[in-house]
Design a protein around this motif. Structure first.
Motif, mmCIF file in Angstrom:
data_model
loop_
_atom_site.group_PDB
_atom_site.id
_atom_site.type_symbol
_atom_site.label_atom_id
_atom_site.label_comp_id
_atom_site.label_asym_id
_atom_site.label_seq_id
_atom_site.Cartn_x
_atom_site.Cartn_y
_atom_site.Cartn_z
ATOM 1 N N TRP A 157 -6.360 -2.730 2.580
ATOM 2 C CA TRP A 157 -6.891 -1.573 1.843
ATOM 3 C C TRP A 157 -6.112 -1.405 0.539
ATOM 4 C CZ3 TRP A 157 -10.934 1.700 2.615
ATOM 5 C CH2 TRP A 157 -10.958 2.859 1.860
ATOM 6 N N LYS A 158 -4.796 -1.422 0.637
ATOM 7 C CA LYS A 158 -3.922 -1.243 -0.530
ATOM 8 C C LYS A 158 -4.120 -2.386 -1.529
ATOM 9 C CE LYS A 158 0.995 -1.041 -1.635
ATOM 10 N NZ LYS A 158 2.335 -1.162 -1.085
ATOM 11 N N GLU A 159 -4.144 -3.603 -1.026
ATOM 12 C CA GLU A 159 -4.298 -4.767 -1.893
ATOM 13 C C GLU A 159 -5.678 -4.815 -2.540
ATOM 14 O OE1 GLU A 159 -1.986 -6.964 -2.853
ATOM 15 O OE2 GLU A 159 -0.493 -5.883 -1.682
ATOM 16 N N LEU A 160 -6.702 -4.412 -1.799
ATOM 17 C CA LEU A 160 -8.061 -4.384 -2.342
ATOM 18 C C LEU A 160 -8.149 -3.360 -3.471
ATOM 19 C CD1 LEU A 160 -10.943 -5.451 -2.183
ATOM 20 C CD2 LEU A 160 -11.402 -3.763 -0.404
ATOM 21 N N ARG A 161 -7.564 -2.198 -3.268
ATOM 22 C CA ARG A 161 -7.558 -1.177 -4.332
ATOM 23 C C ARG A 161 -6.813 -1.677 -5.559
ATOM 24 N NH1 ARG A 161 -6.115 4.666 -2.615
ATOM 25 N NH2 ARG A 161 -6.342 4.737 -4.851
ATOM 26 N N ALA A 162 -5.679 -2.344 -5.355
ATOM 27 C CA ALA A 162 -4.914 -2.882 -6.485
ATOM 28 C C ALA A 162 -5.722 -3.955 -7.213
ATOM 29 C CB ALA A 162 -3.582 -3.454 -5.991
ATOM 30 N N ALA A 163 -6.399 -4.793 -6.452
ATOM 31 C CA ALA A 163 -7.220 -5.848 -7.071
ATOM 32 C C ALA A 163 -8.380 -5.251 -7.849
ATOM 33 C CB ALA A 163 -7.728 -6.806 -5.994
#
Length: 158
Positions: free
Chosen positions: A144-150
């Protein structure tokens, strides 16, 4: 918001850092549950799982149950063992939960009994747990965190 090709490649290939203990526990618990469910697809609950295959799905119900069981075992093992690649595994698990959701909807709409879900209310209540599984997979793996950052990175000019 869209992902650029670069952001998507980084999301899927960049090794993840250290996972916090609560997330690690969540990933291991979800992995164990998936692996156990997968084994039951192949053994004791094979008939019950066939109740979730929509009647309109153009494949043999038994094949779908066996194949999804193998996928669940693989995803479960990956959630437990592949900590360095947990983000793509989390995305895959979340996608799997989304892909099987039509079976849960079908079970409700067709009023098919299975797993003790023998009332419309029980079948309807179950539908609300599928998004929880999607979020659990994304949260416990850090996806979730990485997807938002991407997504944020993908919206920046290059």
């Amino acid at each position: 918001m869209t992902l650029t090709r670069t952001a998507l490649v980084r999301l899927l290939t960049h090794p993840a850092g250290k996972i916090p203990a609560p997330r690690l526990i969540g990933a291991v618990l979800l992995g164990g549950a998936l692996a156990a469910a997968g084994v039951s697809h192949l053994t004791v609950a094979r008939q019950e799982f066939q109740a979730q295959v929509p009647p309109w799905f153009p494949m043999d119900k038994d094949f779908v149950v066996l194949a999804s069981g193998v996928v669940e075992i693989g995803l479960g093992a990956a959630l437990i063992a592949l900590r360095k690649r947990r983000v793509p595994v989390g995305l895959a698990a979340a996608a799997f939960f989304v892909l099987i959701f039509p079976g849960n909807i079908s079970q409700y709409v067709t009023r098919t009994d299975g797993f003790g879900l023998d009332t419309d209310r029980a079948r309807l209540t179950r539908l609300f747990f599928q998004p929880v599984l999607v979020l659990w997979a994304l949260w416990s793996t850090g996806a979730w965190k990485e997807l938002r950052a991407a997504l944020r990175q993908g919206n920046r000019p290059e």
